[in-house]
Design an enzyme around this catalytic site. Structure first.
Site, PDB file in Angstrom:
ATOM      1  N   HIS A   7     -27.120 -16.261   2.450  1.00  0.00           N
ATOM      2  CA  HIS A   7     -26.001 -16.058   1.690  1.00  0.00           C
ATOM      3  C   HIS A   7     -26.464 -17.817   1.488  1.00  0.00           C
ATOM      4  O   HIS A   7     -26.792 -18.622   0.709  1.00  0.00           O
ATOM      5  CB  HIS A   7     -25.114 -16.235   0.918  1.00  0.00           C
ATOM      6  CG  HIS A   7     -24.049 -16.562   0.226  1.00  0.00           C
ATOM      7  ND1 HIS A   7     -23.599 -16.259  -1.020  1.00  0.00           N
ATOM      8  CD2 HIS A   7     -23.463 -17.977   0.593  1.00  0.00           C
ATOM      9  CE1 HIS A   7     -22.961 -17.348  -1.363  1.00  0.00           C
ATOM     10  NE2 HIS A   7     -22.850 -18.503  -0.891  1.00  0.00           N
ATOM     11  N   GLU A   8     -26.545 -18.719   2.899  1.00  0.00           N
ATOM     12  CA  GLU A   8     -26.539 -19.968   2.753  1.00  0.00           C
ATOM     13  C   GLU A   8     -27.706 -20.623   2.663  1.00  0.00           C
ATOM     14  O   GLU A   8     -28.320 -21.683   2.052  1.00  0.00           O
ATOM     15  CB  GLU A   8     -25.984 -20.285   3.962  1.00  0.00           C
ATOM     16  CG  GLU A   8     -24.604 -20.328   4.401  1.00  0.00           C
ATOM     17  CD  GLU A   8     -23.460 -20.141   3.266  1.00  0.00           C
ATOM     18  OE1 GLU A   8     -23.846 -21.484   2.992  1.00  0.00           O
ATOM     19  OE2 GLU A   8     -21.930 -19.411   3.099  1.00  0.00           O
TER      20      GLU A   8
ATOM     21  N   HIS B 294     -28.697 -20.741  -0.863  1.00  0.00           N
ATOM     22  CA  HIS B 294     -27.840 -22.263  -2.078  1.00  0.00           C
ATOM     23  C   HIS B 294     -29.104 -23.044  -1.085  1.00  0.00           C
ATOM     24  O   HIS B 294     -29.281 -24.379  -1.498  1.00  0.00           O
ATOM     25  CB  HIS B 294     -27.014 -22.921  -0.786  1.00  0.00           C
ATOM     26  CG  HIS B 294     -25.826 -21.505  -1.640  1.00  0.00           C
ATOM     27  ND1 HIS B 294     -25.464 -21.730  -2.650  1.00  0.00           N
ATOM     28  CD2 HIS B 294     -24.547 -21.250  -0.547  1.00  0.00           C
ATOM     29  CE1 HIS B 294     -23.749 -20.876  -3.046  1.00  0.00           C
ATOM     30  NE2 HIS B 294     -23.076 -20.999  -1.805  1.00  0.00           N
TER      31      HIS B 294
ATOM     32  N   GLU C  31     -22.835 -18.603  -6.546  1.00  0.00           N
ATOM     33  CA  GLU C  31     -22.242 -18.127  -6.030  1.00  0.00           C
ATOM     34  C   GLU C  31     -22.433 -17.280  -6.179  1.00  0.00           C
ATOM     35  O   GLU C  31     -23.175 -16.299  -5.513  1.00  0.00           O
ATOM     36  CB  GLU C  31     -20.605 -18.293  -5.740  1.00  0.00           C
ATOM     37  CG  GLU C  31     -20.098 -19.431  -4.665  1.00  0.00           C
ATOM     38  CD  GLU C  31     -19.993 -19.130  -3.077  1.00  0.00           C
ATOM     39  OE1 GLU C  31     -21.186 -18.523  -2.580  1.00  0.00           O
ATOM     40  OE2 GLU C  31     -20.522 -20.764  -2.970  1.00  0.00           O
TER      41      GLU C  31
END
Length: 276
Positions: free
Chosen positions: A130-131, A134, A198
């Protein structure tokens, strides 16, 4: 899309800052506010990652002192088509994580000690992916610019509360409104962009790992445990809250309206729909 969102965000928040500057000092105040906004954005571009990591008390990791975590992150970065980011550990029991940096070549991923201890390997992989999502979308630049600009707007609003603006225009009431409404407006802009960001990072993370259910499980556990554990560095620097995978702050229930994070339940539902 990431560059367009960043440009729109910077433009809106610069306009808010200039509006407050005009209330405080007319045309000269607006020009000064524009100069402050420009300087703040340049400073954030080059130094935001170092500032955020220092605020959170992050300790850099290597393969020598965290071989499993380092190798897992390296493998996920390779799947995502990214260079290996710098890896940091946050000394807090609250399970959480965030990414920072102006571009993929100057990026960092930070995970908390509580996250490493509480998550299974698949769940941890989902959070790190997930990071990395980003970083790939260049969301980290947008988040740090937002934090810098919101801080400048809040500071100017606080100044106006005590000065009442140019020639006391608006009086104390004008100063109070500037102090409250300007940071609120900046937060609403950030909220609108952060929620979409998100969802997209969750989707890409599921594609990187191939296990959307693992990230869904991690989100559920992090949300539950974060509510019982205080993240002191994050509480001291609330502008960084939007950077974490789950809101690290213990806000009042009425503040949920202005949360930068979408509802965890909806994020989980979307991930489980991907699995189906």
């Amino acid at each position: 899309m990431g560059n367009a969102r960043t440009f729109i965000l910077m433009a809106v928040m610069t306009a808010l800052l200039m509006g407050l500057g005009a209330m405080a000092g007319g045309s000269q105040g607006a020009i000064l506010a524009l100069m402050v906004a420009g300087a703040g954005n340049i400073w954030a571009w080059w130094n935001s990652d170092k500032m955020v990591l220092r605020q959170q008390g992050a300790v850099e990791l290597s393969r020598a002192n965290a071989p499993d975590l380092f190798d897992l992150t390296a493998a996920l970065a390779q799947r995502a088509g990214l260079p290996m980011p710098r890896l940091y550990l946050l000394e807090t029991d609250q399970p959480n994580a965030f990414a920072t940096g102006r571009d993929p070549q100057n990026a960092a991923v930070a995970v908390t000690r509580g996250l490493v201890a509480a998550m299974s390997r698949d769940e941890l992989a989902g959070v790190i992916a997930h990071e990395l999502a980003h970083i790939r979308h260049r969301d980290t630049l947008m988040m740090t610019v937002t934090a810098t600009m919101a801080g400048a707007i809040a500071m100017l609003g606080n100044m106006m509360m005590f000065t009442g603006g140019r020639d006391n225009r608006g009086g104390a009431l004008g100063g109070i409104l500037a102090m409250i409404l300007a940071p609120l407006a900046a937060g609403l802009v950030q909220m609108a962009i952060s929620r979409a960001r998100e969802y997209e990072a969750d989707r890409l993370a599921a594609e990187i790992t191939g296990q959307p259910q693992a990230l869904a499980s991690a989100l559920a556990r992090i949300a539950q445990m974060a509510g019982r554990t205080v993240n002191i560095p994050a509480e001291k620097n609330p502008a960084s809250a939007a950077m974490f995978i789950i809101n690290p702050l213990h806000a009042l229930r009425m503040d949920a309206l202005f949360s930068t994070h979408p509802p965890t339940e909806e994020r989980i539902n979307r991930l489980m729909a991907m699995r189906a």
